[in-house]
Design an enzyme around this catalytic site. Structure first.
Site, PDB file in Angstrom:
ATOM      1  N   TYR A 103       0.862  -1.184   0.000  1.00 48.18           N
ATOM      2  CA  TYR A 103       0.000   0.000   0.000  1.00 48.18           C
ATOM      3  C   TYR A 103       0.896   1.230   0.000  1.00 48.18           C
ATOM      4  O   TYR A 103       1.886   1.291   0.726  1.00 48.18           O
ATOM      5  CB  TYR A 103      -0.882   0.013   1.256  1.00 48.18           C
ATOM      6  CG  TYR A 103      -1.739   1.256   1.360  1.00 48.18           C
ATOM      7  CD1 TYR A 103      -3.023   1.289   0.818  1.00 48.18           C
ATOM      8  CD2 TYR A 103      -1.246   2.417   1.969  1.00 48.18           C
ATOM      9  CE1 TYR A 103      -3.794   2.432   0.889  1.00 48.18           C
ATOM     10  CE2 TYR A 103      -2.021   3.573   2.036  1.00 48.18           C
ATOM     11  CZ  TYR A 103      -3.292   3.567   1.493  1.00 48.18           C
ATOM     12  OH  TYR A 103      -4.052   4.700   1.559  1.00 48.18           O
ATOM     13  N   GLU A 191      -3.403   7.566  -4.212  1.00 47.82           N
ATOM     14  CA  GLU A 191      -3.239   6.262  -3.552  1.00 47.82           C
ATOM     15  C   GLU A 191      -2.990   5.149  -4.562  1.00 47.82           C
ATOM     16  O   GLU A 191      -3.644   5.102  -5.604  1.00 47.82           O
ATOM     17  CB  GLU A 191      -4.519   5.959  -2.757  1.00 47.82           C
ATOM     18  CG  GLU A 191      -4.492   4.655  -1.996  1.00 47.82           C
ATOM     19  CD  GLU A 191      -5.863   4.316  -1.411  1.00 47.82           C
ATOM     20  OE1 GLU A 191      -6.060   4.548  -0.204  1.00 47.82           O
ATOM     21  OE2 GLU A 191      -6.746   3.847  -2.149  1.00 47.82           O
TER      22      GLU A 191
END
Ligand code: GDP
Ligand code: MN
Length: 379
Positions: A103, A191
């Site tokens: 992530y 993101e």
């Protein structure tokens, strides 16, 4: 404003972040034509403004062109948490498969008043869940905008994520590119979940989510063009055209207020007394009959609305003028929905007399108005 995954990835590519090649399709035939280029080895992904598509059946891997077509057939039209899929992204599968998922994101940390980069080895999953269950697995660095993103920060994240040293240089470039992308796009979020190591040992962004600060749209004309207005509720589009700030909510008490602060206060008071506002609506300065009428029509177009609270503060706009506007608008609107009015400020007394003459129910205080609106909404 949120970008679709395919738009976010194209933006990433402009900043030198590696992404899979692919394209968007609106029909299974188009999806198959794209899959053809990659010998059918593709992933077909729903393009909607909501996460968790994987779990909802909105992300499917194919090995053949025919299979890609079947997946597109299944995904186009798919409802993911209320978001209907109109488009799919057909991407070439990560070369050599996916070795590992991470992530990575840049966002604004409001408490620190700085951008923050976050990384975790728990990639591909719901990051809120990771933050809740195992916060020690998330690594964060704050970035001083005057200094920019520094290589030692990339090293700290890479080491925290347990990234093999052979990839640190690549990771340093990628994170610095992601930060540049974030800043130059006036993003509030950029993101990558997951950022993967491919079977060929390269880092690649296989998903992308970018939110652009709406207040910066005027200086981001290229990104503004990407906005998909068709997804905003019709009422919000209409309000935008009329120059009203309007946000649709889930409650049953419509609110018509002048001033954003007063609008928020009105919503807070409704909630305090146990009610649920149906919308946020700031009619702004001035409140002529035409504007009030448009605002009321927008509020009443929501079938959930069972009562309307009109809360006006007479400032530069005098209370009697607003009252005339409201009376004029209500004469033109045919509705059974009860209205509760509160008027304060300049010329409130004159205004209240006008409302009383028109037999409109008024309230003394905001608490009184909220209580009456909640009572009225109960029917
Ligand atoms: P999300 O569920 O909406 O976040 O959608 P993602 O794009 O993150 O996809 C969900 C999962 O599908 C990822 O975590 C991957 O495991 C898998 N996936 C997505 N793209 C690819 C790809 O190109 N190749 C492979 N092998 N898997 C992928
Ligand atoms: Mn994802």
């Amino acid at each position: 404003m949120n970008l679709y995954e395919y738009q976010a990835k194209r933006l990433f590519a402009e900043y030198g972040i590696p992404i899979p090649s692919g394209d968007v399709a609106r029909t299974p035939e188009e999806a198959m034509a794209i899959a053809e280029k990659y010998d059918g080895k593709v992933v077909v992904k729903s393009q909607v403004h909501i996460g968790g598509r994987g779990k909802a059946g909105g992300v499917k891997l194919a090995k053949t062109v025919a299979e890609a077509g079947e997946h597109a057939e299944a995904i186009i039209g798919l409802d993911i948490k209320g978001h209907i899929t109109h488009m799919v992204l057909v991407d070439q599968l990560a070369p050599g498969g996916i070795e590992k998922e991470f992530y990575l994101a840049v966002l604004i940390d409001r408490a620190e008043k700085k951008p923050m980069m976050m990384a975790s080895a728990e990639g591909g999953m719901d990051i809120e869940q990771v933050a809740h269950d195992t916060p020690e697995k998330i690594f964060k660095v704050h970035i001083d905008p005057a200094v920019g993103f520094k290589m030692h920060q990339a090293t700290y994240l890479a080491s925290g994520m347990g990234l093999d040293k052979s990839l640190w240089k690549q990771f340093g470039k990628l994170t610095s590119n992601l930060y540049n992308c974030f800043v130059s796009s006036d993003a509030s979020l950029a993101e990558i979940n997951p950022l993967v190591i491919t079977g060929e040992g390269e880092l690649m962004a296989v998903d992308g989510k970018v939110s652009i600060d709406d207040s910066a749209m005027y200086r981001q004309p290229k990104l503004a063009e990407m906005a998909d207005d068709s997804i905003a509720p019709e009422s919000e589009q209409r309000a935008k055209e009329a120059g009203l700030s309007f946000i649709q909510l889930d409650g049953n008490i419509g609110c018509m207020v002048n001033g954003a602060g007063l609008a928020m206060t009105s919503m807070d008071i409704i909630k305090l007394f146990g009610g649920e506002p149906a919308n946020f609506l700031d009619i702004g300065g001035g409140a002529n009959a035409a504007k009030v009428q448009t605002a009321l029509e927008i509020i009443l177009s929501d079938p959930k609305v069972k009562a309307v609270l009109i809360n006006i503060f007479g400032g530069i706009t005098r209370g009697d003028e607003v009252a005339k506007g409201i009376v004029g608008a209500l004469e033109k609107i045919d509705t059974d929905v009860p209205m509760i009015l509160r008027l304060a400020g300049t010329n409130a007394k004159e205004g209240l007399e006008i409302l009383a003459d028109a037999n409109l129910p008024t309230a003394e205080t905001l608490s009184d108005a909220a209580t009456k609106a909640i009572e009225a909404a109960k029917g």
